[in-house]
Design a protein around this motif. Structure first.
Motif, PDB file in Angstrom:
ATOM      1  N   LYS A  20       0.790  -1.193  -0.029  1.00 24.63           N
ATOM      2  CA  LYS A  20       0.140   0.072  -0.062  1.00 24.63           C
ATOM      3  C   LYS A  20       0.635   1.266  -0.101  1.00 24.63           C
ATOM      4  CE  LYS A  20      -4.672   0.032   1.533  1.00 24.63           C
ATOM      5  NZ  LYS A  20      -5.627  -0.639   2.528  1.00 24.63           N
ATOM      6  N   ASP A  22       0.793   4.551   1.276  1.00 24.50           N
ATOM      7  CA  ASP A  22      -0.187   5.743   1.927  1.00 24.50           C
ATOM      8  C   ASP A  22       0.650   6.789   2.493  1.00 24.50           C
ATOM      9  OD1 ASP A  22       1.112   4.199   3.992  1.00 24.50           O
ATOM     10  OD2 ASP A  22      -0.730   3.356   4.884  1.00 24.50           O
ATOM     11  N   ILE A  77     -22.944   2.624   0.789  1.00 21.87           N
ATOM     12  CA  ILE A  77     -21.629   2.754   1.648  1.00 21.87           C
ATOM     13  C   ILE A  77     -20.532   2.883   0.723  1.00 21.87           C
ATOM     14  CG2 ILE A  77     -20.463   1.369   3.087  1.00 21.87           C
ATOM     15  CD1 ILE A  77     -22.964   0.021   4.086  1.00 21.87           C
ATOM     16  N   GLU A  96     -23.914  -4.962   8.387  1.00 25.75           N
ATOM     17  CA  GLU A  96     -23.039  -5.198   9.596  1.00 25.75           C
ATOM     18  C   GLU A  96     -24.044  -4.660  10.870  1.00 25.75           C
ATOM     19  OE1 GLU A  96     -19.252  -5.660   9.631  1.00 25.75           O
ATOM     20  OE2 GLU A  96     -18.801  -5.492   7.638  1.00 25.75           O
ATOM     21  N   SER A 116     -28.613   6.707  16.147  1.00 23.74           N
ATOM     22  CA  SER A 116     -28.088   7.974  15.526  1.00 23.74           C
ATOM     23  C   SER A 116     -27.160   7.687  14.321  1.00 23.74           C
ATOM     24  CB  SER A 116     -27.306   8.995  16.691  1.00 23.74           C
ATOM     25  OG  SER A 116     -26.128   8.477  16.968  1.00 23.74           O
TER      26      SER A 116
ATOM     27  N   TYR B  10     -28.813  13.527  10.035  1.00 24.48           N
ATOM     28  CA  TYR B  10     -27.376  13.010  10.900  1.00 24.48           C
ATOM     29  C   TYR B  10     -27.057  14.010  11.838  1.00 24.48           C
ATOM     30  CZ  TYR B  10     -27.334   8.837   7.947  1.00 24.48           C
ATOM     31  OH  TYR B  10     -27.612   7.764   7.243  1.00 24.48           O
ATOM     32  N   LEU B  13     -26.533  12.300  15.391  1.00 21.91           N
ATOM     33  CA  LEU B  13     -25.276  11.696  15.297  1.00 21.91           C
ATOM     34  C   LEU B  13     -24.168  12.616  15.722  1.00 21.91           C
ATOM     35  CD1 LEU B  13     -23.675   9.232  15.100  1.00 21.91           C
ATOM     36  CD2 LEU B  13     -23.431   9.782  12.413  1.00 21.91           C
ATOM     37  N   LEU B  93     -16.472   2.376  10.956  1.00 25.93           N
ATOM     38  CA  LEU B  93     -17.770   2.870  10.770  1.00 25.93           C
ATOM     39  C   LEU B  93     -18.005   3.129   9.124  1.00 25.93           C
ATOM     40  CD1 LEU B  93     -19.793   3.044  12.725  1.00 25.93           C
ATOM     41  CD2 LEU B  93     -19.503   5.503  13.113  1.00 25.93           C
ATOM     42  N   LYS B  95     -16.950   1.905   6.663  1.00 25.29           N
ATOM     43  CA  LYS B  95     -17.130   0.791   5.887  1.00 25.29           C
ATOM     44  C   LYS B  95     -18.458  -0.026   6.300  1.00 25.29           C
ATOM     45  CE  LYS B  95     -12.325  -0.551   5.698  1.00 25.29           C
ATOM     46  NZ  LYS B  95     -11.356  -1.446   5.627  1.00 25.29           N
ATOM     47  N   LYS B  96     -18.950   0.239   7.275  1.00 26.19           N
ATOM     48  CA  LYS B  96     -20.076  -0.624   7.713  1.00 26.19           C
ATOM     49  C   LYS B  96     -21.437  -0.016   7.411  1.00 26.19           C
ATOM     50  CE  LYS B  96     -18.031  -3.129  11.490  1.00 26.19           C
ATOM     51  NZ  LYS B  96     -17.832  -2.975  12.830  1.00 26.19           N
ATOM     52  N   VAL B  97     -21.609   1.364   7.515  1.00 32.49           N
ATOM     53  CA  VAL B  97     -22.977   1.922   7.142  1.00 32.49           C
ATOM     54  C   VAL B  97     -22.640   3.382   6.329  1.00 32.49           C
ATOM     55  CG1 VAL B  97     -24.301   1.116   9.196  1.00 32.49           C
ATOM     56  CG2 VAL B  97     -22.680   3.019   9.435  1.00 32.49           C
ATOM     57  N   TYR B  98     -23.727   3.645   5.851  1.00 32.07           N
ATOM     58  CA  TYR B  98     -23.693   4.888   4.991  1.00 32.07           C
ATOM     59  C   TYR B  98     -23.854   6.038   6.011  1.00 32.07           C
ATOM     60  CZ  TYR B  98     -24.507   9.378   2.735  1.00 32.07           C
ATOM     61  OH  TYR B  98     -24.602  10.522   2.409  1.00 32.07           O
ATOM     62  N   ILE B  99     -22.789   7.120   6.170  1.00 33.80           N
ATOM     63  CA  ILE B  99     -22.837   7.952   6.903  1.00 33.80           C
ATOM     64  C   ILE B  99     -22.168   9.117   6.170  1.00 33.80           C
ATOM     65  CG2 ILE B  99     -21.781   9.347   8.902  1.00 33.80           C
ATOM     66  CD1 ILE B  99     -21.634   6.750  10.609  1.00 33.80           C
ATOM     67  N   PHE B 165      -5.197   9.401   2.001  1.00 27.83           N
ATOM     68  CA  PHE B 165      -4.279   8.922   1.115  1.00 27.83           C
ATOM     69  C   PHE B 165      -2.859   8.755   1.615  1.00 27.83           C
ATOM     70  CE2 PHE B 165      -8.043  11.029  -1.001  1.00 27.83           C
ATOM     71  CZ  PHE B 165      -8.575   9.727  -1.563  1.00 27.83           C
ATOM     72  N   ARG B 167      -0.575   9.353   4.750  1.00 33.68           N
ATOM     73  CA  ARG B 167      -0.917   9.334   6.419  1.00 33.68           C
ATOM     74  C   ARG B 167       0.323   9.925   6.833  1.00 33.68           C
ATOM     75  NH1 ARG B 167      -3.069   4.432   6.673  1.00 33.68           N
ATOM     76  NH2 ARG B 167      -4.012   5.125   4.628  1.00 33.68           N
ATOM     77  N   ASP B 251     -15.465   9.613  -2.268  1.00 35.37           N
ATOM     78  CA  ASP B 251     -15.903   8.181  -2.632  1.00 35.37           C
ATOM     79  C   ASP B 251     -14.834   7.239  -2.873  1.00 35.37           C
ATOM     80  OD1 ASP B 251     -18.505   9.283  -2.835  1.00 35.37           O
ATOM     81  OD2 ASP B 251     -18.583   9.632  -5.077  1.00 35.37           O
ATOM     82  N   VAL B 254     -13.092   4.605   0.982  1.00 37.29           N
ATOM     83  CA  VAL B 254     -12.966   3.452   1.393  1.00 37.29           C
ATOM     84  C   VAL B 254     -12.086   2.470   0.832  1.00 37.29           C
ATOM     85  CG1 VAL B 254     -15.576   3.054   1.942  1.00 37.29           C
ATOM     86  CG2 VAL B 254     -14.934   2.918  -0.560  1.00 37.29           C
ATOM     87  N   LEU B 255     -11.640   2.813  -0.319  1.00 37.31           N
ATOM     88  CA  LEU B 255     -10.566   2.124  -1.183  1.00 37.31           C
ATOM     89  C   LEU B 255      -9.357   2.313  -0.591  1.00 37.31           C
ATOM     90  CD1 LEU B 255     -11.551   3.073  -4.746  1.00 37.31           C
ATOM     91  CD2 LEU B 255     -12.172   0.951  -3.599  1.00 37.31           C
ATOM     92  N   TYR B 256      -8.928   3.071   0.324  1.00 41.13           N
ATOM     93  CA  TYR B 256      -7.698   3.573   0.776  1.00 41.13           C
ATOM     94  C   TYR B 256      -7.580   3.256   2.490  1.00 41.13           C
ATOM     95  CZ  TYR B 256      -6.215   5.454  -3.544  1.00 41.13           C
ATOM     96  OH  TYR B 256      -5.973   5.510  -4.703  1.00 41.13           O
ATOM     97  N   MET B 257      -8.864   2.810   3.015  1.00 41.42           N
ATOM     98  CA  MET B 257      -8.742   2.574   4.527  1.00 41.42           C
ATOM     99  C   MET B 257      -8.599   1.091   4.911  1.00 41.42           C
ATOM    100  SD  MET B 257     -11.339   5.379   5.804  1.00 41.42           S
ATOM    101  CE  MET B 257     -12.804   4.854   5.023  1.00 41.42           C
TER     102      MET B 257
END
Ligand SMILES: Nc1ncnc2c1ncn2[C@@H]1O[C@H](COP(=O)(O)OP(=O)(O)OP(=O)(O)O)[C@@H](O)[C@H]1O
Ligand SMILES: [Mg+2]
Lengths: 244, 257
Positions: A20, A22, A77, A96, A116, B10, B13, B93, B95-99, B165, B167, B251, B254-257
């Protein structure tokens, strides 16, 4: 019949994490030594799929074929690398469960936190709180930190929060396999209730029995491509035959 | 319109996340709140003691001069540096839900804002002790703070997106923040440097926010239209650039996390 989900020409390309890049330092080194390329991996390749409103749709396929990735694209997502997704109506994703649960907090606090995260307002959670707790059947544990819960208990709380809404589209990724058999029955009943209320359901499951019991139509995905779409019986039978 | 609806959805949240940060920082230790008032005061005592002996120039009310500058600097520095990691460290988070992902840097900026309110208590205490009169002009103190907040949100959007991208930006930014502090007249007066350098220093947005805050709190002066326009221009260009950069890159996160 109107369409709940229209997927056209969707592909998803991931960067493979072999090496990677990064940091700026690595990026510059790679750039100047002309080694800057990314190993790409197509998790989904040109998927076309239309799911009608009110339909119960199943996705089957071997591990790593791209089912969860497709569900995440439908729920917003992930954004697909190419292609487009059109979704009509609200989505409750059970992909998930318990996203954002903080295990140091109590179940009560986590219901508010996770609610939330799913975009519920405080008033909404206040109103639905008892209903959520009733569904989990964990009344006496409600003020206990969740780190003391068993994994099945955590799943109960997650499921109860996620299904307390009446969504237009429910997306279920293998989560029906958590919990004891009583709770599984309860989950299935909750989903059937939603289905009879006209909700569109998209299910991923490795239990072919479950798929046969619930679904109207099924798509079989193989290595990121749709191998077959059709009537549940037909697709499932061919899938089990060829996979054995 | 659609964006605004998503934001409203949100909002709770956002409040929850801020609340959690506040709980961690202030409620877990009894000294929490006291400490966040004491900390700027102690820093001020040290700096003022050291520099009032080193520097040739005399600044009237040096304690308050330093504190007003430091409070604004600390706010921008804290907001941007905590925001930086906020998107990346919420990978699980995201990667799991849309926020909406801008929630994370926005939350850190607002939390830094809450912390700033406590440092304002320190400013008020020093005003009392050093006998500076509380005037109606001082009631304008929220204006420069809001400018600085908008600026910080813009900058945080850029930094948090880039950090996904690259770190190592975190380390580079740490150095940059130190340089930024010395490039802003916080410890020294603007007049201490040559005219030529002053022209360069006037390209620094922080200078305008700091000076604005000092004008209303310390000098009983209301900055003119020109000054306000400069502040607005800096704040909103940064916000617009931030929104554009974040929107273009989100967008791909997620590809870099
Ligand atoms: N964030 C990611 N980065 C890189 N590769 C990924 C990422 N997410 C998924 N993949 C890859 O995409 C492929 C499809 O994954 P996915 O999770 O969609 O499979 P699945 O069909 O749900 O499998 P399972 O039945 O095991 O749940 C896998 O090869 C996986 O390694
Ligand atoms: Mg999966």
């Amino acid at each position: 019949m109107s369409n709940a989900v229209e997927i056209s020409g969707v592909s998803m390309r991931f960067n493979m994490a072999k090496e990677k890049v990064d940091s700026i330092k690595e990026y510059l080194i790679k750039f100047f030594t002309h080694k800057l390329f990314f190993d790409e991996f197509m998790a989904l390749n040109d998927i076309n799929l239309t799911i009608e409103a009110g339909e119960v749709f199943g996705l089957i396929g071997l591990n790593g074929c791209g089912k969860s990735t497709l569900l995440k694209i439908i729920s917003g997502i992930y954004k697909p690398s190419t292609g487009s997704v059109k979704v009509t109506g609200t989505i409750a994703p059970l992909i998930e469960l318990g996203a954002g649960f903080d295990m140091d907090l109590t179940a009560r606090e986590n219901i508010y936190l996770n609610g939330s995260v799913l975009g519920y307002s405080k008033e909404y959670i206040d109103n639905k709180f008892d209903e959520i707790v009733d569904f989990t059947e964990l009344h006496q544990f409600i003020d206990v930190p969740m780190k003391n819960f068993s994994s099945g208990m955590v799943a109960r709380v997650g499921f109860a929060i996620a299904t307390v809404t009446k969504p237009d589209i429910l997306i279920v990724d293998e989560i029906l396999s958590v919990g004891d058999f009583l709770f599984q029955e309860k989950c299935e009943k909750r989903i059937s209730d939603l289905m009879s209320g006209g909700t569109t359901v998209i299910i991923v499951s490795h239990s072919i029995d479950q798929i046969k019991r619930l679904c109207d139509r099924v798509a079989w995905i193989e290595k990121g491509k749709i191998k077959m779409i059709g009537e549940t019986e037909e697709v499932c039978n061919l899938y089990t035959q060829t996979s054995n | 319109m659609k964006y605004f609806q998503t934001f409203l959805r949100y909002k709770y949240l956002l409040l929850n996340l801020i609340n959690r940060d506040i709980k961690v920082k202030y409620r877990r230790s009894v000294l929490g709140i006291l400490w966040s008032v004491l900390n700027p005061l102690l820093m001020m005592a040290v700096i003022a003691t050291v520099f009032s002996h080193i520097f040739k120039f005399q600044i009237e009310n040096f304690h308050l001069y330093y504190l007003t500058g430091a409070v604004i600097y600390n706010f921008i520095s804290e907001a941007t540096s905590t925001s930086m990691m906020s998107v990346f460290s919420s990978a699980a988070l995201i990667k799991k839900v849309y926020i909406p992902k801008y929630i994370f840097p926005l939350e850190k900026c607002l939390f830094a804002f809450v912390n700033l309110l406590f440092s304002l208590v320190a400013v008020a205490i020093v005003m009392l002790i050093s006998g500076v009169r509380f005037t109606f002009t001082a009631l304008l103190f929220p204006v420069p703070i809001i400018y600085a907040l908008i600026f910080s949100i813009g900058m945080s959007l850029i930094l948090s997106a880039l950090t996904v991208f690259f770190r190592d930006i975190v380390h580079i930014y740490g150095v940059f923040l130190t340089a930024w502090m010395y490039a802003t007249p916080i410890i020294y007066p603007m007049e201490a440097v040559s005219e030529r350098i002053q022209t360069v220093m006037k390209l620094n947005p922080m200078y305008y926010y700091v000076q604005y805050f000092r004008d209303v709190v310390l000098y009983n002066t209301v900055p003119g239209i020109r000054w306000n326009l400069i502040c607005l221009a800096f704040s909103f260009s940064m916000l617009i650039i931030g929104v554009l950069v974040f929107k273009a890159k989100q967008d791909k996160f997620v590809l870099y996390m």
